[in-house]
Design a protein around this motif. Structure first.
Motif, mmCIF file in Angstrom:
data_model
loop_
_atom_site.group_PDB
_atom_site.id
_atom_site.type_symbol
_atom_site.label_atom_id
_atom_site.label_comp_id
_atom_site.label_asym_id
_atom_site.label_seq_id
_atom_site.Cartn_x
_atom_site.Cartn_y
_atom_site.Cartn_z
ATOM 1 N N MET A 148 -1.365 4.299 -4.208
ATOM 2 C CA MET A 148 -1.729 5.458 -4.860
ATOM 3 C C MET A 148 -2.953 6.187 -4.338
ATOM 4 N N SER A 149 -2.515 7.816 -4.343
ATOM 5 C CA SER A 149 -3.489 8.473 -3.843
ATOM 6 C C SER A 149 -4.692 8.826 -4.576
ATOM 7 N N GLN A 150 -5.909 9.309 -4.323
ATOM 8 C CA GLN A 150 -6.702 9.586 -5.197
ATOM 9 C C GLN A 150 -6.391 10.821 -6.334
ATOM 10 N N ASP A 151 -5.704 11.582 -5.566
ATOM 11 C CA ASP A 151 -5.061 12.680 -6.700
ATOM 12 C C ASP A 151 -4.274 12.340 -7.746
ATOM 13 N N GLU A 152 -3.521 11.219 -7.443
ATOM 14 C CA GLU A 152 -2.656 10.435 -8.213
ATOM 15 C C GLU A 152 -3.227 9.649 -9.290
ATOM 16 N N ALA A 153 -4.468 8.978 -8.713
ATOM 17 C CA ALA A 153 -5.196 8.154 -9.580
ATOM 18 C C ALA A 153 -5.837 9.080 -10.660
ATOM 19 N N ALA A 154 -6.371 10.303 -10.290
ATOM 20 C CA ALA A 154 -7.083 11.273 -11.117
ATOM 21 C C ALA A 154 -6.182 11.761 -12.312
ATOM 22 N N GLU A 155 -5.064 12.137 -11.799
ATOM 23 C CA GLU A 155 -3.899 12.706 -12.712
ATOM 24 C C GLU A 155 -3.851 11.652 -13.677
#
Length: 186
Positions: A148-155
């Motif tokens: 999981m990318s950081q952007d996906e986690a933030a989403e």
């Protein structure tokens, strides 16, 4: 001019050699330890989760009755049947679920990640060790076994309900706190 032959080191006494070999083997096992993991189940089928809970409670009751009456073969049979039903429903739940797996980070990596997300002055005054606005997504991403990318986690943290987002954060954070060693036991 020829050099003298290097002096041979004396062989260690037998006990030391054995102890050194045992230590080398132990150190090898310690180096190869798998990092702790934590899995988060994501399943939106409330009815299926309710069925699993009911099946597990039924199996537990049947097991309790069978243990309380060891001579009762019918109770033992009912307990086995109830456990088989619970296993079947748990397998259905597994099939209907997505799992997110998180790994413990090596200590230096976790410390670097925390340092990369320092608290604001106000957050620090309130006792924060890291910035709670930026660190959770970074940790979730860094600990994600699934990529999981950081952007996906933030989403996900922003779009999921508060309890679900908290569980996502806790799954990644708790594995960083897991200890698998004991003091003074052994």
């Amino acid at each position: 001019m020829s050099r003298p032959a290097p002096a041979k080191r004396p062989s260690p006494p037998r006990g030391e050699s054995s102890a050194e070999g045992a230590w080398a083997a132990k150190m090898d096992r310690l180096r190869r330890r798998a990092r702790p993991q934590n899995k988060l189940r994501v399943c939106d089928d409330d009815q299926l989760r309710t069925r699993v809970e009911a099946a597990e409670q039924g199996a537990q009751r049947a097991r309790f009755i069978a243990e309380a009456t060891p001579a009762d073969e019918l109770a033992a049979q009912r307990a086995a049947e109830a456990e088989a039903i619970a296993e079947t429903v748990r397998a259905e739940l597994d099939d209907a679920s997505d799992f997110l797996t998180f790994l413990a980070l090596p200590r230096p990596v976790l410390e670097e990640l925390i340092a990369a997300h320092p608290p604001t002055e106000q957050q620090a005054e309130e006792g924060a060790v890291f910035n709670p606005d930026t660190f959770p997504a970074a940790l979730i991403s860094a600990a994600s076994f699934d990529g999981m990318s950081q952007d996906e986690a933030a989403e996900l943290l922003a779009s999921w309900s508060a309890p679900d987002a908290n569980l996502l954060w806790e799954a990644a954070w708790q594995v960083q706190q897991e200890s698998r060693v004991d003091l003074g036991k052994g």
